[in-house]
Write an enzyme that holds these catalytic residues in place. Sequence first.
Site, mmCIF file in Angstrom:
data_model
loop_
_atom_site.group_PDB
_atom_site.id
_atom_site.type_symbol
_atom_site.label_atom_id
_atom_site.label_comp_id
_atom_site.label_asym_id
_atom_site.label_seq_id
_atom_site.Cartn_x
_atom_site.Cartn_y
_atom_site.Cartn_z
ATOM 1 N N CYS B 87 0.831 -1.205 0.000
ATOM 2 C CA CYS B 87 0.000 0.000 0.000
ATOM 3 C C CYS B 87 0.868 1.258 0.000
ATOM 4 C CB CYS B 87 -0.962 -0.056 1.195
ATOM 5 S SG CYS B 87 -2.308 1.127 1.089
ATOM 6 N N HIS B 204 -3.454 -5.600 0.967
ATOM 7 C CA HIS B 204 -2.819 -5.809 2.278
ATOM 8 C C HIS B 204 -2.769 -7.294 2.648
ATOM 9 C CE1 HIS B 204 -2.568 -1.620 3.829
ATOM 10 N NE2 HIS B 204 -3.585 -1.414 3.010
ATOM 11 N N GLU B 206 -1.131 -8.659 4.930
ATOM 12 C CA GLU B 206 -1.056 -8.831 6.389
ATOM 13 C C GLU B 206 -2.451 -8.832 7.026
ATOM 14 O OE1 GLU B 206 -0.657 -6.057 4.836
ATOM 15 O OE2 GLU B 206 -1.261 -4.329 6.040
#
Lengths: 741, 232
Positions: B87, B204, B206
């Site tokens: 990002c 993302h 994560e």
Amino acid sequence: MTRAPSPAVLRELALTEEEYQRSAQLLGRIPNPLELGMLGAMWSEHCSYKTSKRLLRELPTRGDRVVLGPGENAGVVDLGDSLLCCFKIESHNHPSAIEPVQGAATGVGGILRDVFAMGARPVALLDAIRFGDPRDRLQRHRLARVVEGIGFYGNCIGVPTVGGETYFSQEYAGNCLVNAMCVGVTTRARLVRAVAAGVGNPVLLVGADTGRDGIHGATFASVQLDDLAEERRPAVQVGNPFLEKCLMEACLELCGHEALVGLQDCGAAGLTSSCSEMAKRGGVGIEIDVAEVGRRESGMTPYEVMLSESQERMVLVVERGREAEIQRVFERWDLRSDVIGRVIAEPELRVLDRGQEVGVLPLSVLVDGFSERRPPAAMPESVLTARSEDPCALTPPWGLEEAWLRLLASPNCADTTWVHRQYDHQVGDDTVWGPGSDAAVLRFKGRPDGIAITVDGAHRCSLLYPARGAAMAVAEGLRNLAVAGAEPLALTNCLNFGDPDQPAVMWQLEEAVQGLAEAATELGIPVVSGNVSLYNDYQGESIPPTPVVGLVGQLAISGLPPGPAFRASEDRIVLLGEGAPSLTGSEYQRLTQSGVSGPAPDLDLARERAQAALVRELVHSGILHSAHDLSVGGLALALTKGCVLGGLGALVRLPSPESSSNRPGDPYQALFGEGSGRYLLTVSPDGMSTLEAACRRSKVPLTDLGLVGGEVISFSGLARISLNQARDVLEQSLPELMESR
Amino acid sequence: MPVRVGIAVFPGTWSERDCQHAVTLAGGEAVFLWHKERTLRGCDLLILPGGFAHGDYLRAGAIAAFSPLMEEVKEFARRGGPVLGICNGFQILCEAGMLPGALLRNQGLQFRCQPTHLRVESGQGPFMSQLPVASVLSIPISHGEGRYFADAPTLDRLKEEGRVAFRYCSQEGELGSNHNPNGSVDAIAGILNAQGNVLGMMPHPERACEPLLGSADGLQLFSAVLPQLVSR
């Protein structure tokens, strides 16, 4: 009698002639202009709660899990194993009506500061927003810009916006509502109080430079919006989420530091309010030298410095001689921190300019000197007439099917993905249930538990039954937590009302607080924080009474809670609970009739409490395939949502006539009636007997409605809509409306 | 010894703790690297996480690209060290000249936080070599400026050299404008540098490391790269 400044000057300060006289009398002298400005801000409704204070005393604030109740920046509850949860809701209505992006953004910024001022890391944001009819271009504009502002601040600072409520009704066209709630977590060791202590200790101002923005913000919030509102645009502050992010990280780094004595956010009424409140809590005084305050612009007067509402500032009291340890942390974050004053023994706020005293006010006058107001309250006669009308007596303008589809297309029922996909709802990596769910659910990493959070506004029946409507909001919050499997811990509330000088509004306020108090007491949910927003009024028209409650509950996290989506064909659809559906104040009534009319919707608080306990138990037992509470849109919306989210149709029968109170068997009332005490559940055919046994044990009625399956949602052979049509209407209504010109 | 993963922290960064959590789940050890530092503290892998570094003033990632830490990151990458930009981290990599192209305001100008599907397009380099080409991962996005853009010659080169890492697609792996959430050119969601050791992506991973949070597909990325670094 002393000669008061001109009425125009007093109006600017939001002081009445009597208040001016009172201040002179209490002080034994004539206050100078700086002192008058400070008094005006602190005695404003926004800071003093002079009209609502006596009512708020009725709210239950104690409980086994309550660590800190109202009076601090935010309420605190105990989650066990040394973890604390800290939360509050606050309004930013007037600024958002005038400058929607920055008004909403700074509302979010302000509530975040309230939470990290306690030493808690913000983990969730929620919003309750209300506008006029979105078919009106101005209302669409406001919604789009408020959403942009909420997103701008929350997304940038990295706190997830996990839920909220969006509601539209013509009465909010002149004065929209923007309520923001923040939830944070901390430990006992890191909890900080907003208190000044230790004579001689330095007072620090950290974060943004101080500018002329927002002067009179507190007073502006305490008067009606009028056509001159445009001119008040400079009273709306401009938010800088990046700066606040750095400020938040630096403050959180300091929480638990032994040299930190107290921490307070600098919000409404700026330094005047933050310093006097900190001093008041500590039983000391504070002396400020405005010359030491870092300025954004030159030539600012002491008056402007003391009343500036520049955002992203915090006030700290630290141990004398240890300033450098504290300031080093702010330096690391490239933030300015200035020693602007010190704690003094005399209980007063003393203002200096380059060492010369320019104003001094005893806290007994500045903080406590206002006189509580008791404007007359009276129920308008029109309420009695409207109460006696029968909403079922009117011939429905549409057939059942058409009414159903129109209800689904209403922006109060339609899917709100258009709104919440503009909010980062996942940052933090803890969001189990995000926006659009009955409640937001967050897990805690490394712990077996999590929290559920919900924001619910008063039911529309509040126009006729303010106490019932407010209590229904608490009950709805309880049901929302229950379907997530969460037990309520406490609540925060934001009381949005009109002009309290209208007897009708004062009646609404008194009633609503009573309803809130009763529900909170009966349901065992203490009130730990809150905010009152009055004068939500445009051109003499007050908004409907709109208390908004934010509930926080705790749950064991073992897997995903069932959620509202139907899961499998042949599953049984059942209605748990026995609340009678009512059209009074329902969305159906809003769409078909002008105004609210009818008898009060049923509410049995003891029953709600028992049912919520049973639903929690069922959710955790794993037998439920879906669980959803019934609220706006009644059975029709809950059923349609279950079908659309699950991609499955349903075949349901009319609930038995006995359960409808005033007009047995009326299909409109059965489908579109709202009210409390009902949940829509599905279970596998095998699970049905377990469910029935559990309900029997708890003496909670269960009504068999029908079966999941097929491509059609069919209701008692009276109405049927296809799954695809239902999906299109639910999902496309809001985007189509918002993208129209 | 677990793999040491350095996570850069700029003022305004907000997904460093999320990345730390993902790294821990994948068996690594996360270390935070402050933007003013000039050491990588012996890390084997670097992550530039999401957020709004320096408030994204001027342009997203523009100021962060000049941080002292970024000089070290560039040198680390030049020597072949693996660097993952997520990002805002992707935006910083582009601004720092470590990846070609730029990230523009989303088509439609709105911030978007939603689930997306990504098709694995390349098998190059430490990040991609363990992910089956053409497989589909469910990983969410959260950005206002994620519309990838590069001029035609750059795009041609990226495609020829197999440097398009991920494209936005449907659940079934089909491309199409309704599966492209931000209007990225060629539906590009992530790209590699010429050596394949630097990956920039807008989604993302994560946030997609546990089924409880909606998807565990993102963990594949961390789990694939970490074991390769043990022997280093």
